[in-house]
Enzyme design. Structure first.
Site, PDB file in Angstrom:
ATOM      1  CG  MET A 158      -2.048  -1.042   1.189  1.00 22.32           C
ATOM      2  SD  MET A 158      -2.824  -1.331  -0.431  1.00 22.32           S
ATOM      3  CE  MET A 158      -3.492   0.305  -0.782  1.00 22.32           C
ATOM      4  CD  GLU A 159       2.702   1.234   3.767  1.00 20.04           C
ATOM      5  OE1 GLU A 159       2.579   0.169   3.135  1.00 20.04           O
ATOM      6  OE2 GLU A 159       2.124   1.435   4.848  1.00 20.04           O
TER       7      GLU A 159
ATOM      8  CG  ASP B 231      -0.815  20.408  -8.906  1.00 18.97           C
ATOM      9  OD1 ASP B 231      -1.856  21.046  -9.160  1.00 18.97           O
ATOM     10  OD2 ASP B 231       0.085  20.867  -8.180  1.00 18.97           O
TER      11      ASP B 231
END
Lengths: 168, 168, 168, 168, 168, 168
Positions: F113-114, F128
């Protein structure tokens, strides 16, 4: 998947692997100062600041910040802190407050960043609570005084008498 | 550096050193209640609340908050949680929901603060999701039911039958 | 993209849209209590607790938690707080400390969740700092006393004399 | 509820109410320095540090920290930042790096704490990434250079030529 | 202070100044998918996963993550979200779950990053809760479907029928 | 306390107890891609993006996010990461950037998950910083390549040549 080309070998940041390091008891003590007008120092000591007891609040802020160091410092490992303390030394002669922070852990990395962060945020909080009356305050001389534990061995800042470093 | 004068010996907050404590399996179970109008309780049970399934959301909030306890409670050690659970007991008679939280760790400090935080944030989330229809809700009776592990030994809240404490 | 089928219409959580609401001055005052042994209360008042000045630390924790309410409560809007205060009322007769929190904003949503969170975390911090000497402490009666601002108008908790609600 | 007795009137911390203040454009520019061995400075400039391009990482850390200032500084208002920048000035003569941070907002409070926090965390990150080769680095002279906006008017640090303060 | 030499003009990151932009109503809708084995999809739908009701938890995680976007994305402005929603579309034919997130604000910057973050964290949470039974799950096709508000005007992803984008 | 009735046995989320698991060295490597216009890719490579050196910032964001995974993913255990790295592979042919993340720990749970979170937030940051020039970018194919350590043994994604998985 095609062969990996490291995009930018020399410019690459990483959180260095420490899995092979031993879990040892580690400690770091750091200090820093915040200089201010004598009148500001007097009002802090006499609890005569609009926002409250400045040093009580700053101390809590510093300890809380120590626990969040790895969120702030990008390549710093997160770790369990076994203890943390922040103390103050009022230096009227130089019209400043010295902040001392000591942090301990049993882990694979040192805790100097946690102690430095505690000193920094403690000083920033003092600034915040007094800035309405003194905008020239300056935070200065943040440095490591002593560390112990780990493979690189103990360290005492050159020019520092070890018995003058408080056992916080 | 001049000799350190502790600014305020008695009033000084610190994160107490626990480095000498043993890493043992520790567990804490806490509870708390939120009382409400019967109509509010009915709508929660029937999933008839505008913001969604109240208890499902509240349970997630409680477990997530347990992991962040040391960010909220200033002198609380950060630690690894090996497990966490939140359960509900619908008490129609008294028009309230009981929240039970159980947290486990293998570490140097207890986890009652994590379990109490889980209960509190679970109850606050229930409040948040129902406040449009019931502003008198009250969060009450948050306490420790049982803890185990660590040097101080096991604890069961006086007046509590241990077999009535759920094995969450 | 194929047509959307809402997976679970009734059980769906969402952060309710408030974009159409007006930015008005809003305020909420909440309270809660933590009961304890008379000996614990005495030691808090006399600053005779190992971890430091309990109420000074708890107050800071409560105010800091108010600012992070939207991180804890899943469907709670994040907002700018224009002010926050936490106060204590020592109730020797009932051997408890009452915590009062008041939060203000100029925004589109109320701030009762922020005030309730401040009360809760303040009380949890008191618990943390005294738990070594008193495991039976109970956090209780957390509720909204008064709120103002917003379309739903002002609210005073039934049975409460408004002039008894402190102007924190 | 019995009448409130303020527990500790003079020692009470609060987040000061700013709801009556105007939303104006505000800006603050702060600086600070980190001194180091000439060899350390050389290796930073030449990107010859194990953990990566030091200044690129430090700059990101400083900007991210600015956004989280209100989480770190207890009585500091959370606010929307409209812009933030961190720049470096290499001062080979004094073997140090100057960190400059500028933060802007349209809001009710100033942003000097955000700029000071950006400077502090940027410098702490430089320390973290170089500490393996230089433990004597010192973070120093963190102060406010200029602020504008708000009722108290503009401020330029005495002894500073305004045209020497960068338009970051 | 000596004249500033920008250390690295072209490589400098900054949080772009948006103070001059108008506060307008803005909205963004994004989507993404997570593909999995048919057996995994079946068990999610039937709530037959050890860790709980997968989609209820994932939805809460996505909404909470949207609020913390500016903490994760370095140059992303923090802002007030007026609303957020996450929905699912079960696509049995392709053995995947589509995640749709919609976020709204009244502010100076768009909210596509918040919606993309909500989609990402929702999908990651689905992965986390099912990884014990399916390690091949793949998160894919995360993109912007539609945005409105702001100077750059409205946007609909080419090749997308606007009436097929859900009004979440 | 009355007997506990589990409110919703099958739908209950919990953070699964792992206290009985061994502390072993664990590692996970994940990847993902972000596709974009050729012109966008060219400008990233040539550092010709207004917000700064895109990949340097994205890499820092990914590593920082890895450390905060347990705050984002509700039922994910918090743990100490012993190392983390993020690398890029520029794939001009398909006009995309591949993101690879590798995370290590010595602990009781895996770190996939990390690593997945690091990949996701790295890709979101690229989005972004380039969204002003390319709104069609798509984040895709986020998956686990390899994991090792723990009771369930080593895993290599089917169809992947292990020697093609980078040793990040």
């Amino acid at each position: 998947m095609s062969k990996l080309t490291h995009f930018n070998e020399e410019g690459r940041a990483k959180m260095v692997e420490v899995g092979h390091k031993l879990n040892t008891q580690r400690e770091a003590t750091c200090k820093g100062s915040i200089t201010m007008k004598p009148e500001t120092l007097r009002r802090i000591i006499e609890h005569d600041i609009y926002k409250g007891d400045v040093l009580a609040v700053a101390q809590v802020a510093g300890i809380m910040a120590a626990k969040r160091t790895s969120e702030l410092i990008p390549m710093c490992h997160n770790l369990f802190l076994s203890g943390a303390d922040v103390q103050f030394h009022i230096d009227r002669e130089n019209s400043r407050i010295e902040v001392l922070a000591s942090v301990k852990t049993t882990g694979k990395t040192g805790v100097e960043m946690e102690a430095l962060t505690a000193v920094s945020v403690t000083a920033l909080t003092i600034y915040d609570m007094c800035k309405a009356i003194d905008k020239e305050m300056t935070i200065t001389d943040i440095c490591l005084l002593r560390k112990s534990g780990g493979k690189s061995g103990d360290y005492v800042r050159p020019g520092t008498e070890e018995d003058e470093i408080p056992l916080v």
